[in-house]
Design an enzyme around this catalytic site. Structure first.
Site, PDB file in Angstrom:
ATOM      1  N   ASP A 118       0.840  -1.198   0.000  1.00  0.00           N
ATOM      2  CA  ASP A 118       0.000   0.000   0.000  1.00  0.00           C
ATOM      3  C   ASP A 118       0.876   1.249   0.000  1.00  0.00           C
ATOM      4  OD1 ASP A 118      -2.175  -1.663   0.214  1.00  0.00           O
ATOM      5  OD2 ASP A 118      -2.349  -1.433   2.389  1.00  0.00           O
TER       6      ASP A 118
HETATM    7  N1  URA Z   1      -1.354  -5.916   3.868  1.00  0.00           N
HETATM    8  C1  URA Z   1      -1.824  -4.650   3.873  1.00  0.00           C
HETATM    9  O1  URA Z   1      -2.859  -4.353   4.456  1.00  0.00           O
HETATM   10  N2  URA Z   1      -1.113  -3.716   3.212  1.00  0.00           N
HETATM   11  C2  URA Z   1       0.047  -3.973   2.575  1.00  0.00           C
HETATM   12  O2  URA Z   1       0.657  -3.067   2.006  1.00  0.00           O
HETATM   13  C3  URA Z   1       0.533  -5.298   2.585  1.00  0.00           C
HETATM   14  C4  URA Z   1      -0.197  -6.255   3.243  1.00  0.00           C
END
Ligand code: URA
Length: 238
Positions: free
Chosen positions: A103
């Site tokens: 993310d």
């Molecule tokens: N899980 C999440 O919620 N975000 C990420 O970036 C990776 C795994």
């Protein structure tokens, strides 16, 4: 591969620049001056030189990045900064792309490559490659959460996640945990905690299978994989 393609792929210049160099007799293949840009060369066997300097052929690139927040896991975007913006420009010729996604606000280990086959294997749930994250979570994480995650938890869209391994480092009003999952659904770790009524406030990926984030890499820094790291990744292709 065509001589002009090989030279432009290796960053010697554009296809047009390369044709100019060949015309001006700057290019040799196995010590013979070549005037034909379309000559077929075997990058594994033939020795190609420009201006008497050997051109090393490298088809694939494998890069480890310590991703900072504020960068998206994509190759191009009109509005946002992408992880490609963080790489030294000499990698551009390989057209690397991120393997899977972190993310925008997640930090840590992100691999980039132009080897589509490897990318597919590393994110395939069939390969069961554990991805371990360090997380700070709003609220007291409990032994019950460990059990719930171990069984697999139902996410907000009804998806039943696979079992996850949760280790509590500190249970407090903001808890610290390590969590290992073998899949990579959208916002997976955040949604798993939401399903037990808690909010992830910081997330960083530490490892993918045996591949650990290099602690010498500051946020935003990257390096190519070492031979051992690459051998491990390539073993996943088998
Ligand atoms: N899980 C999440 O919620 N975000 C990420 O970036 C990776 C795994």
């Amino acid at each position: 591969m065509r001589l002009d393609k090989l030279l432009s792929n290796m960053g010697v210049g554009s296809r047009k620049d390369v044709k100019g160099l060949i015309k001006k007799k700057f290019v040799t293949v196995n010590n013979t001056v070549i005037k034909d840009s379309s000559l077929y060369v075997d990058p594994e066997k033939d020795v190609v030189k420009v201006n008497n300097e050997p051109v090393e052929f490298q088809q694939y690139v494998y890069i480890m990045l310590n991703k900072p927040s504020e960068y998206i896991s994509a190759t191009v975007d009109n509005r946002e900064k992408t992880v490609i913006d963080l790489l030294p420009v000499n990698y551009n010729k390989f057209n690397p792309f991120p393997i899977g996604r972190l993310d925008k606000d997640t930090e840590g280990l992100l691999l980039l490559t132009n080897d589509g086959d490897l990318a597919h294997q590393l994110v395939s749930p069939k390969k069961d490659v554990g991805k371990t994250y360090y997380a700070k979570v709003n609220g007291y994480v409990t032994d019950d959460d460990i059990e719930t995650f171990k069984k697999g938890i139902t996410l907000d869209d009804g998806y039943q996640s696979k079992p996850a391994d949760l280790v509590i480092m500190d249970s407090a009003s903001i808890s610290e945990v390590k969590i290992t999952i073998t899949e990579g659904k959208f916002h997976q770790v955040k949604r798993m905690f939401e399903a037990v009524g808690k909010k992830v406030v910081y997330l960083k990926r530490l490892s993918m299978g045996e591949l650990q984030l290099d602690s010498n890499l500051a946020l935003g820094e990257s390096r190519e994989l070492t031979k051992d790291e690459l051998d491990y990744c390539l073993s996943l292709k088998k």
